[in-house]
Design an enzyme around this catalytic site. Structure first.
Site, PDB file in Angstrom:
ATOM      1  N   ALA A   1     -23.850 -91.188  58.442  1.00  0.00           N
ATOM      2  CA  ALA A   1     -24.955 -90.278  58.161  1.00  0.00           C
ATOM      3  C   ALA A   1     -25.831 -90.569  56.937  1.00  0.00           C
ATOM      4  O   ALA A   1     -25.304 -91.407  56.035  1.00  0.00           O
ATOM      5  CB  ALA A   1     -24.449 -88.736  58.012  1.00  0.00           C
ATOM      6  N   HIS A   2     -26.912 -89.776  56.767  1.00  0.00           N
ATOM      7  CA  HIS A   2     -27.640 -90.170  55.606  1.00  0.00           C
ATOM      8  C   HIS A   2     -26.875 -89.942  54.414  1.00  0.00           C
ATOM      9  O   HIS A   2     -25.986 -88.836  54.014  1.00  0.00           O
ATOM     10  CB  HIS A   2     -28.865 -89.430  55.547  1.00  0.00           C
ATOM     11  CG  HIS A   2     -28.783 -87.918  55.671  1.00  0.00           C
ATOM     12  ND1 HIS A   2     -29.610 -87.183  55.607  1.00  0.00           N
ATOM     13  CD2 HIS A   2     -27.668 -87.013  55.990  1.00  0.00           C
ATOM     14  CE1 HIS A   2     -29.454 -85.719  55.537  1.00  0.00           C
ATOM     15  NE2 HIS A   2     -28.140 -85.851  55.931  1.00  0.00           N
ATOM     16  N   ASN A   3     -27.294 -90.908  53.310  1.00  0.00           N
ATOM     17  CA  ASN A   3     -26.830 -90.782  51.923  1.00  0.00           C
ATOM     18  C   ASN A   3     -25.246 -91.056  51.826  1.00  0.00           C
ATOM     19  O   ASN A   3     -24.585 -90.875  50.564  1.00  0.00           O
ATOM     20  CB  ASN A   3     -27.011 -89.384  51.101  1.00  0.00           C
ATOM     21  CG  ASN A   3     -28.609 -89.213  51.208  1.00  0.00           C
ATOM     22  OD1 ASN A   3     -29.197 -88.724  52.032  1.00  0.00           O
ATOM     23  ND2 ASN A   3     -29.363 -89.485  49.944  1.00  0.00           N
TER      24      ASN A   3
END
Lengths: 339, 339, 339
Positions: free
Chosen positions: A240-242
């Site tokens: 997922a993001h980050n």
């Protein structure tokens, strides 16, 4: 494709003992050997299998001394495992010549420079501002977004999508259908509805990374989702993001990492593992398949289960869980006694 | 991309307190701040972090009164969270101009009308009878089946496949590799073999839906698999035939819903959750990650675990499971005493 | 698409009892019936529902004798379930004419022979040495690698990727985005780094196999990953290198099988199940959803849970797990008594 034991010995700089003409057309673990297969014996604790293996030939160390007769052909080499890996690599190179040239049906935006030695297949699409390294192989149907950077000698198999602005390092292999840089899953509640939180970051992938088929790695909200050098991700994984995944970490199929979680270097992560968001996993951590990781894990730990605990606690608990119906009966009996 | 605090204040209609020239190039949560980042403080229970945050700037309400000195630059605005979302949206628009026009390498079937303002990328394929709304962006390598309907301003990223007859609403975003309308998994046993049960229904997706990369939503056997308005599905999710997902429900990555299950409105569903087929989940239900849902769930419940139970029961059970080896020893001791 | 009960009876060679003009536009299970739906009654244990079903019509056996008045229109046929399947198949054929011909935007390598009756869509890519059977339908954006073999009448939906050398049998259906033959996940540790172990085997898929959207099946290290005749794999499944799946086994979405595991014939495997590598699962095995299979399973067993055990043990354990907080209190009380 078939070789004789003597052909393999020649390729590998080894010597043959036994039937030099036996035909080899596949590989098998020594304990699962069968006719036509070659195995290797590197770890002495598997030595017992060499006397019973069904394999036609076995790669052994030069100094290996059998204690009993061996029916398989022995091929003596310096390092049996390395020899096997080299054999596979040689056959692989014979079978898979790197593709070169730009097929006319490819779409290459104006101003994109294609260095010598690249391959761009038909129906591949390269957007403006993309920078493509030397020797890169872009198979048919790959999509490269605006300003994407692809390092030297990286291979993108059919159907890979790399969204705008993402960076992929050198010597990476990205398998078919992988999606790099789709929007992170970020929304702001507005009453019962959700507004999209724009995702303006990127994905940054290091060198020597392999990414499996249909795996998805989302771009960061801001900044970058980072995949370190030498990371190996299997098929159908979600990052997922980050998130960040440290160098040389290996993750098996269908595992998923929620937003902003950091995984350290040189971890081994089984299949179908889930990580909640915003946690830190140390380096050299090993995680059993199907585990659920809901809190930070210190360096070097081996964990398992949902929620995950160290291997020892997990095993002790599972042993008791198996006895639960008996334990429940015993408690009932004790309570009855008391009355 | 980098801004000064004063540039951000100008964009946001706010006022600056502290170093107006500090450079901002990323976003961070206030409790995870670092130099170069901007954070926001909207919820008073996070107020303590403003005194220690490492972020270079923090968006705060106009009436925020610090109780101690703050080293970060403060940018005072009416609604700090909304301001942040707006800032991201502005930067996002600067970075991602909507694409317009039909690239000549696209395949558009005779009779398909393309309204002004659409984008159809090279190697996109639009089958006969498709209806494409205004402002729709169809990226390269998208496949649109016969008679598909795509509502205004929807974006289909590279490699999306929409099978025959499916409907997608307005302002939807479908990420790369998602597959809408593949056959539901239906077979009739004939001895040991299985005959395919044809799947002649469709998928109907509402407005303002976002669908993650490589997510799959199967067409109904008959009728429709339905995704309500405002639903947000993350990557690698499976929605089986004849399911329905209610408006404004949010589902995290790698969850899967088996056939004919109905999920209500405004639910929050964690990652890697599995639902058996033919059950009903109410509205406002929250489900923890990796849960297994095997029976109906009433409105408003919060559940977790496999099989799932309410949060409280789950937590009490987990607490006892941790103690199991001790409990087993205690029972053994009690039994020994009795003898 | 809408039919009257009498039209359906005519198509099915049946007789009508009740309103012959009632309109049918969908299918529903008898216990979930609603106006406009047709249901079927094959299993006598569902007979009670026929008196209360909301469906407009029900397919019943010719000799069915209602014990109470039935409001739905009855359509009497020899085999209600088979009739339903035939009806769906007829409608399906009307809706989905097989595609024929080679679209000029397809890329077909020199020397590849395309028999009559095939379809090759625009932007499909067929590499040198591929052998394509009669009546094969290759949708747009499919990638066929070098020397791939596709059997007669197989359908490859948009975006399927078949890597070099893989074989797909006759009458198979491969849904959009599936990846056949990506490299197995094999690496050799070299210090902290990993060297790729080349994967020179193939994938061999039998006849009458259906493979779901975005499912991935990896090629073998050497030899073949094998999918038997009549196997049905749902969406987003992972089959790792050197696995084999026996004939007529059915596997639901998001399950994953690690390397070298063998699954027998005619098994039924639920969704999100995980298998470790190097184990054997017998024939006629049934496995509940979300189970974790970490050891061999004998023929005919029905298992569930992580780690998996037989259905009975699983149910008994779950019953005690629900009581755990009570049991813990009882033990505490017993210990207190003893003092």
């Amino acid at each position: 494709m078939e070789f004789t034991a003597s052909q393999i010995a020649t390729l590998a700089g080894g010597t043959v003992e036994g039937d030099a003409n036996v035909k080899i057309n596949t590989f098998a673990k020594i304990e699962e050997g069968h006719p036509g297969a070659i195995s290797f014996l590197a770890n002495p604790k598997y030595s017992e299998y060499i006397y019973t293996t069904g394999s036609s030939a076995v790669l052994v160390r030069r100094d290996f001394k059998p204690e009993k007769p061996v029916s398989a052909t022995l091929i003596r080499v310096d390092d049996p495992y390395a020899t096997l890996a080299h054999l596979l690599a040689q056959v692989s190179r014979m079978m898979n010549q790197p593709r070169r040239g730009v097929e006319p049906q490819a779409y290459v935006s104006d101003g994109v420079d294609l260095p010598e030695g690249v391959y761009v297949g038909a129906f591949a699409y390269i957007s403006p501002g993309a920078r493509i390294g030397k020797g890169v192989q872009i198979y048919p149907r790959v999509y490269i977004g605006d300003n994407v950077v692809i390092g030297d000698d990286t291979v993108l198999y059919p159907g890979v999508t790399v969204y705008n602005g993402c960076h992929i390092g050198k010597r990476c292999i990205v398998h078919a259908g992988a999606v790099i840089g789709a929007d992170g899953f970020g929304f702001a509640p507005v009453g019962e509805r959700y507004d999209k939180l724009p995702q303006i970051g990127i994905v940054e992938i290091g060198d020597d990374v392999e990414i499996g088929a249909n795996t998805t790695i989302d771009r960061a909200t801001m900044g970058a989702t980072r995949i370190g050098n030498g990371v190996k991700l299997d098929n159908l994984i979600q990052i997922a993001h980050n998130c960040s995944v440290g160098a040389n970490t290996v993750m098996a199929s269908q595992s998923g990492v929620a937003g902003s979680t950091k995984i350290g270097e040189h971890c081994m992560i089984g299949g179908q593992v889930g990580f909640v968001g915003h946690i830190s996993v140390g380096r050299d951590v090993q995680i059993g398949a199907q585990s659920g990781i809901s809190h930070n894990i210190p360096d070097g730990m081996r964990v398992m289960g949902t929620p995950a605990s160290d291997f020892g606690s997990y095993a002790r608990r599972q042993a008791v869980i198996k006895r639960l119906p008996d334990l429940a009966r015993q408690i009932d009996a004790l309570l009855k006694d008391k009355q």
